[in-house]
Design a protein around this motif. Structure first.
Motif, mmCIF file in Angstrom:
data_model
loop_
_atom_site.group_PDB
_atom_site.id
_atom_site.type_symbol
_atom_site.label_atom_id
_atom_site.label_comp_id
_atom_site.label_asym_id
_atom_site.label_seq_id
_atom_site.Cartn_x
_atom_site.Cartn_y
_atom_site.Cartn_z
ATOM 1 N N ARG A 91 37.624 -18.386 26.190
ATOM 2 C CA ARG A 91 38.366 -19.229 25.236
ATOM 3 C C ARG A 91 38.804 -20.542 25.882
ATOM 4 O O ARG A 91 38.978 -21.539 25.201
ATOM 5 C CB ARG A 91 39.600 -18.494 24.719
ATOM 6 C CG ARG A 91 39.291 -17.240 23.981
ATOM 7 C CD ARG A 91 38.862 -17.570 22.589
ATOM 8 N NE ARG A 91 38.405 -16.357 21.937
ATOM 9 C CZ ARG A 91 37.570 -16.376 20.928
ATOM 10 N NH1 ARG A 91 37.119 -17.508 20.462
ATOM 11 N NH2 ARG A 91 37.175 -15.261 20.381
ATOM 12 N N VAL A 92 39.043 -20.505 27.193
ATOM 13 C CA VAL A 92 39.406 -21.703 27.952
ATOM 14 C C VAL A 92 38.633 -21.679 29.256
ATOM 15 O O VAL A 92 38.091 -20.648 29.650
ATOM 16 C CB VAL A 92 40.929 -21.783 28.260
ATOM 17 C CG1 VAL A 92 41.758 -21.810 26.995
ATOM 18 C CG2 VAL A 92 41.370 -20.654 29.171
ATOM 19 N N PHE A 93 38.558 -22.820 29.897
ATOM 20 C CA PHE A 93 37.994 -22.840 31.245
ATOM 21 C C PHE A 93 38.953 -23.579 32.152
ATOM 22 O O PHE A 93 39.771 -24.374 31.708
ATOM 23 C CB PHE A 93 36.568 -23.424 31.289
ATOM 24 C CG PHE A 93 36.468 -24.891 30.992
ATOM 25 C CD1 PHE A 93 36.495 -25.825 32.015
ATOM 26 C CD2 PHE A 93 36.308 -25.342 29.683
ATOM 27 C CE1 PHE A 93 36.380 -27.173 31.742
ATOM 28 C CE2 PHE A 93 36.186 -26.688 29.402
ATOM 29 C CZ PHE A 93 36.224 -27.600 30.432
ATOM 30 N N SER A 94 38.850 -23.244 33.429
ATOM 31 C CA SER A 94 39.723 -23.872 34.411
ATOM 32 C C SER A 94 38.893 -24.734 35.327
ATOM 33 O O SER A 94 37.717 -24.465 35.548
ATOM 34 C CB SER A 94 40.472 -22.804 35.227
ATOM 35 O OG SER A 94 39.555 -22.053 35.990
ATOM 36 N N ARG A 95 39.525 -25.767 35.809
ATOM 37 C CA ARG A 95 38.853 -26.615 36.789
ATOM 38 C C ARG A 95 39.896 -27.090 37.789
ATOM 39 O O ARG A 95 41.050 -27.343 37.433
ATOM 40 C CB ARG A 95 38.134 -27.780 36.131
ATOM 41 C CG ARG A 95 39.040 -28.777 35.483
ATOM 42 C CD ARG A 95 38.246 -29.934 34.909
ATOM 43 N NE ARG A 95 39.126 -31.058 34.735
ATOM 44 C CZ ARG A 95 39.012 -31.934 33.784
ATOM 45 N NH1 ARG A 95 38.042 -31.853 32.929
ATOM 46 N NH2 ARG A 95 39.862 -32.933 33.698
#
Length: 119
Positions: A91-95
């Motif tokens: 649902r989300v991605f992290s960077r």
């Protein structure tokens, strides 16, 4: 309401326990720190947990884990559990944040200063 009736404290530890399902971490392997940026992949879906839906809504633009925690008035530990679940559900991605620029070599700086002084 009389004093004999139980009162639900919306800000107490019981609420945090319910939000995380009693977990202190996610089963998915994620490395999140305070400055990790989170970006939503889509809009919230019907039936999502309200706190997770709020995260997806506010992360339409990149926000750090610390900012999300502040927006939701939830401890970082709770937010990281929710984020780990959202990352696992895609649902989300992290960077990671943009790393700070490396400082140039001291010898190079001294050579430039020396050259400028000779002008």
């Amino acid at each position: 309401m009389n004093s004999a009736e139980p009162h639900w404290d919306g800000g107490g530890p019981e609420r945090l326990y319910v939000i995380t399902g009693g977990r202190s971490g996610s089963s998915a392997k994620t490395t999140l720190d305070l400055v990790t940026l989170i970006v939503a992949r889509s809009a919230p879906r019907p039936g999502m947990q309200p706190e997770q839906a709020a995260i997806v809504r506010i992360c339409q633009r990149p926000l750090s884990v610390a900012e999300i925690s502040a927006h939701l008035s939830l401890p970082v530990s709770v937010v990281t559990v929710l984020l780990s679940d959202l990352i696992a559900d895609n649902r989300v991605f992290s960077r990671p944040p943009v790393p700070p620029a490396k400082l140039p070599d001291i010898a190079l700086i001294e050579a430039v200063i020396d050259g400028l002084q000779k002008l």
